[in-house]
Write a protein that holds these residues in place. Structure first.
Motif, PDB file in Angstrom:
ATOM      1  N   LEU A 504       0.779  -1.349   0.089  1.00 20.41           N
ATOM      2  CA  LEU A 504      -0.011  -0.111  -0.072  1.00 20.41           C
ATOM      3  C   LEU A 504       0.829   1.125  -0.025  1.00 20.41           C
ATOM      4  O   LEU A 504       0.538   2.406  -0.441  1.00 20.41           O
ATOM      5  CB  LEU A 504      -1.051   0.028   1.180  1.00 20.41           C
ATOM      6  N   SER A 505       1.952   1.284   0.599  1.00 18.17           N
ATOM      7  CA  SER A 505       2.991   2.293   0.573  1.00 18.17           C
ATOM      8  C   SER A 505       3.586   2.872  -0.763  1.00 18.17           C
ATOM      9  O   SER A 505       4.061   3.608  -1.145  1.00 18.17           O
ATOM     10  CB  SER A 505       4.180   2.077   1.490  1.00 18.17           C
ATOM     11  N   GLN A 506       3.445   1.700  -1.683  1.00 20.23           N
ATOM     12  CA  GLN A 506       3.803   1.991  -3.357  1.00 20.23           C
ATOM     13  C   GLN A 506       2.474   2.198  -3.923  1.00 20.23           C
ATOM     14  O   GLN A 506       2.594   2.020  -5.267  1.00 20.23           O
ATOM     15  CB  GLN A 506       4.595   0.780  -3.548  1.00 20.23           C
ATOM     16  N   PRO A 559       2.361   5.200   8.048  1.00 21.59           N
ATOM     17  CA  PRO A 559       3.053   4.501   6.887  1.00 21.59           C
ATOM     18  C   PRO A 559       3.230   3.125   7.423  1.00 21.59           C
ATOM     19  O   PRO A 559       3.540   2.588   8.608  1.00 21.59           O
ATOM     20  CB  PRO A 559       4.229   5.125   6.631  1.00 21.59           C
ATOM     21  N   LEU A 560       3.436   2.000   6.491  1.00 25.52           N
ATOM     22  CA  LEU A 560       3.819   0.761   6.547  1.00 25.52           C
ATOM     23  C   LEU A 560       5.299   0.864   6.357  1.00 25.52           C
ATOM     24  O   LEU A 560       5.857   0.732   5.140  1.00 25.52           O
ATOM     25  CB  LEU A 560       3.081  -0.106   5.648  1.00 25.52           C
ATOM     26  N   LEU A 561       6.150   0.898   7.411  1.00 25.61           N
ATOM     27  CA  LEU A 561       7.482   0.850   7.345  1.00 25.61           C
ATOM     28  C   LEU A 561       8.190  -0.348   7.045  1.00 25.61           C
ATOM     29  O   LEU A 561       7.727  -1.442   7.956  1.00 25.61           O
ATOM     30  CB  LEU A 561       7.933   1.605   8.632  1.00 25.61           C
ATOM     31  N   ALA A 562       9.610  -0.245   6.614  1.00 23.11           N
ATOM     32  CA  ALA A 562      10.079  -1.422   6.315  1.00 23.11           C
ATOM     33  C   ALA A 562      11.149  -1.543   7.346  1.00 23.11           C
ATOM     34  O   ALA A 562      11.777  -0.774   8.078  1.00 23.11           O
ATOM     35  CB  ALA A 562      11.047  -1.361   5.052  1.00 23.11           C
ATOM     36  N   VAL A 563      11.405  -2.931   7.771  1.00 26.70           N
ATOM     37  CA  VAL A 563      12.543  -3.612   8.940  1.00 26.70           C
ATOM     38  C   VAL A 563      13.566  -3.866   8.075  1.00 26.70           C
ATOM     39  O   VAL A 563      13.566  -4.840   7.355  1.00 26.70           O
ATOM     40  CB  VAL A 563      11.843  -4.366   9.901  1.00 26.70           C
ATOM     41  N   PRO A 564      14.839  -3.329   8.123  1.00 25.47           N
ATOM     42  CA  PRO A 564      15.871  -3.525   7.288  1.00 25.47           C
ATOM     43  C   PRO A 564      16.482  -4.647   7.831  1.00 25.47           C
ATOM     44  O   PRO A 564      16.625  -4.954   9.225  1.00 25.47           O
ATOM     45  CB  PRO A 564      16.917  -2.502   7.367  1.00 25.47           C
ATOM     46  N   VAL A 565      17.270  -5.733   7.166  1.00 24.07           N
ATOM     47  CA  VAL A 565      18.269  -6.611   7.684  1.00 24.07           C
ATOM     48  C   VAL A 565      19.390  -5.860   7.983  1.00 24.07           C
ATOM     49  O   VAL A 565      19.880  -4.803   7.466  1.00 24.07           O
ATOM     50  CB  VAL A 565      18.436  -7.870   6.878  1.00 24.07           C
TER      51      VAL A 565
END
Length: 712
Positions: A504-506, A559-565
């Protein structure tokens, strides 16, 4: 390399050599066996098995396996080493499995096990199997050569935590111009999606770089293995956002040993089903209009044509109109082919509304017309005089043609047009939408949002032939689909078997797409859907993901935030320059990126026109670059120049995003999503050029950026 690591390497080297010898031997024998082309069915079946073996062994010969799991099943004396590969390989002499197919039930342990001393388990055809994992080892094999051995879990070691060393090693590799499989690095949460039940509408919300597209492709390969008696590759389909994206993902399924799966865009598929009765208005013009710059950004609401025509409410309006149409479809008079013969209207209505009620409208019409013709033949059989019979037959045929003029033979398009002519209050089409639509319809031209309603009407009028039904449907970038599109696809899909994925964030096509996944889940029974979230991003470095998250937070509510590796790299570089120095700065930055390790570089503009102009300038300056437009069908890799809205779904070693200024990216919802999409295409390097005032979506004091002022 310490002694323990050296010992593990030597052990695996010897095991690999034995496996390679066995694969070579089997493949050589199968290739030397003459191919059978005769009519004997038994021999044909045997030849099919041999060809399957040739194909699988050819896939395994270079990379026999990628993982090892030592598992002690409950009730057994000791752990057994299980080697996991893209295809299964059996020792012909002993019948022992040398390599286990990654899709096999026991192989799920390799992906689901995340460490610890507790028992592990997997579902098998015989029920739940429990036991203990003693070793989990990742292996890199290239061209039959063992290149790397990484233990991610060892029960006998002091540390019991699963390490990310192997994952980080694979993520750090540069990419070419095709998406690749992730069989060796599938994570536990991804594996759960891949192995989910078949007859489910699976909805996956995945942040940028979470691997959702690749997971969906692996899910297809798994289903063909697990449900081989129920699904066929040729009756599965992937719907992608554009033809270039299809080219980009085209290598994954062949790498997994899967062929014949249909890959298409929704637009091309619908136009084929409709036999190209209509043509689509230039999609590039729609996109350029939407993404063009102006004093104000377009406002998106549910009255926008894409949202209005894509709503389930419009489907219900069409249903109501079709119901009314059905009631008045049959002519209102008796049929009199000649004097003295009369077919009562009541009988015609009986044939149409009772005897053939289970057929779609057009098929019912065909069957009733055929019934009328048979009735006429029966009446003619009562006439013995041949001249009179011939005369009556001719008169009857003429009168039937006249009679049928009151029984129109609609196509989807001719019926659809009537909804917009203002005479049908049931459809309740807003005036501006109706006017714009009718103007296009005069040229037999439609917009994207017209395709789902047209296909729905076509299916209601003609039915859906069994040969057009899909066993499974994958919808990629599904946030840009409308509920009506998914609803009509469900009519063409057996058992509601879907993999629906997006972010959805894109959702940069908000004029037609959804705002919430519930818009899709509400189309299915509650017990027939499953929802998954993938919030870990494996694509970009921590610095790039954290920077992109900050962009979203400045322009998007919740927002739907990403969790980085934990893969660290260079900070995001912001290049500030005077507008007059724009091209010089771009050329210098591109030269610097080319001199590094990047194999694929994207130069990202705000609009398609800017991409075309910049491509011409770069070409004139001696840079070899590929221009990507909305009409592109092939992704060539190397240096690509493209507008930001076309980057979605792609990834590059390095991204140079030009014109990151306040003029081009305002502090608005849509601009935040566009900038987020552009930034999250980068795997290792992200550079932004701001020839003017920096976009308010970029915090100048962000610790994840380094700012460079011209000269470069």
């Amino acid at each position: 390399m310490d002694t323990e690591t050296q010992s593990a390497y030597q052990e695996e080297l010897q095991r690999l050599e034995r496996t390679n010898v066995e694969i070579d031997k089997q493949l050589k024998r199968l290739r030397e066996t003459p191919v059978y082309y005769g009519p004997d069915l038994t021999e044909q079946a045997l030849e099919a098995q041999r060809e399957h073996g040739r194909h699988n062994l050819a896939k395994a010969i270079d990379e026999a396996y990628f993982g090892r799991l030592d598992f002690q099943e409950s009730g057994t004396a000791s752990p057994a080493p299980l080697y996991i590969g893209k295809t299964g390989v059996e020792d012909e002499r002993t019948g022992q499995l040398l390599v286990i197919d990654w899709r096999a039930p026991v192989a799920s342990l390799f992906y689901s096990f995340t460490g610890g001393l507790d028992a592990a388990s997997y579902d098998s055809p015989d029920g739940l199997i429990e036991g203990l994992v003693y070793l989990k080892r990742n292996l890199v094999v290239r061209k039959q050569i063992l290149q790397r051995v990484v233990d991610t879990y060892d029960r006998e070691a002091d540390s019991l935590a699963v390490g990310d060393e192997f994952l980080l090693y694979r993520l750090g590799e540069n990419k070419d111009n095709k998406l690749r499989d992730i069989v060796s690095t599938i994570q536990a949460e991804q594996d759960r999606i891949i192995r989910a039940a078949k007859n489910t509408a699976l909805i996956i919300q995945g942040v940028a770089g979470s691997g959702k597209t690749t997971v969906a492709l692996h899910r297809l390969a798994f289903m063909l293995y697990q449900y081989r008696e129920q699904v066929r590759a040729e009756r599965m389909i992937i719907f992608a956002p554009n033809s270039m994206f299809l080219d980009y993902i085209s290598g994954v399924l062949p790498e997994l040993g899967v062929g014949n799966i249909q890959q298409n865009t929704f637009t091309d598929w619908v136009l084929d089903v409709l036999d190209h009765e209509v043509k689509l208005a230039d999609p590039a013009m729609t996109l350029q209009t939407w993404f063009s710059l102006g004093s104000a950004r377009p406002v998106v609401d549910d009255n926008a044509p894409g949202r209005w025509k894509g709503a389930v409410a419009f489907q219900h309006a069409i249903d109501a109109r079709l119901s009314e149409f059905e009631k008045t479809y049959v002519p209102s008079d008796d049929f009199i082919p000649w004097e003295g013969a009369r077919l009562k209207l009541a009988m015609i209505r009986e044939w149409f509304f009772v005897e053939n009620k289970h057929y779609p409208l057009i098929k019912r019409r065909e069957r009733v017309v055929a019934r009328i013709k048979r009735w006429m033949e029966m009446q003619l059989d009562k006439v013995w005089e041949q001249t009179k019979k011939k005369e009556l037959k001719k008169k009857g045929a003429q009168r039937l043609r006249t009679y049928l003029t009151g029984w129109p033979e609609h196509t989807a398009f001719t019926f659809y047009k009537q909804l917009f002519d203002g005479k049908d209050s049931a459809s309740n089409v807003p005036g501006p939408i109706a006017a714009a639509s009718l103007k296009r319809f005069k040229k037999k031209e439609v917009e994207l949002e017209d395709l789902a309603p047209l296909l729905y009407i076509h299916a209601r009028l003609n039915g859906v032939p069994s040969e057009q039904l899909f066993d499974h449907v994958v919808i990629d970038e599904a946030q840009d689909f409308s509920p009506f599109q998914v609803a009509v696809l469900d009519m063409y899909t057996r058992n509601h078997s879907f993999t629906i994925l997006g972010d959805l964030s894109q959702g940069i096509h908000a004029y037609q797409g959804i705002h919430d996944w519930k818009e899709f889940s509400s189309l299915f029974e509650a017990n027939g859907t499953a929802y998954f979230e993938l919030d870990r991003s494996y694509r970009s470095t921590m610095e790039i993901i954290q920077f992109a998250n900050a962009v979203l937070e400045r322009g998007v509510d919740n927002p739907l935030l990403a969790v980085p590796v934990f893969r660290s790299g260079n900070k995001v570089r912001v290049l500030q320059a005077a507008p007059a120095q724009r091209f010089a700065q771009i050329a210098q930055a591109l030269t610097a990126l080319e001199s590094g390790s990047a194999s694929t570089i994207a130069v990202v503009t705000r609009t398609e026109r800017q991409a075309q102009e910049l491509h011409e300038q770069l070409t004139a300056a001696g840079h070899e670059a590929n221009l990507i437009t909305a009409h592109q069908r092939v992704y060539r890799g190397g240096i690509s120049v493209l507008p930001v809205y076309l980057t979605k779904g792609l990834e590059f070693d390095a991204v140079l995003l030009v014109d990151a200024t306040a003029k081009h990216y305002e502090a608005s919802l849509m601009d935040a999503k566009l900038l987020y999409v552009g930034c999250t295409r980068a795997l290792h390097e992200l550079w932004l050029l701001a020839p003017g005032e920096l976009s308010p979506l970029v915090a100048a004091d962000n610790p994840d950026i380094v700012t460079t002022v011209s000269p470069f």
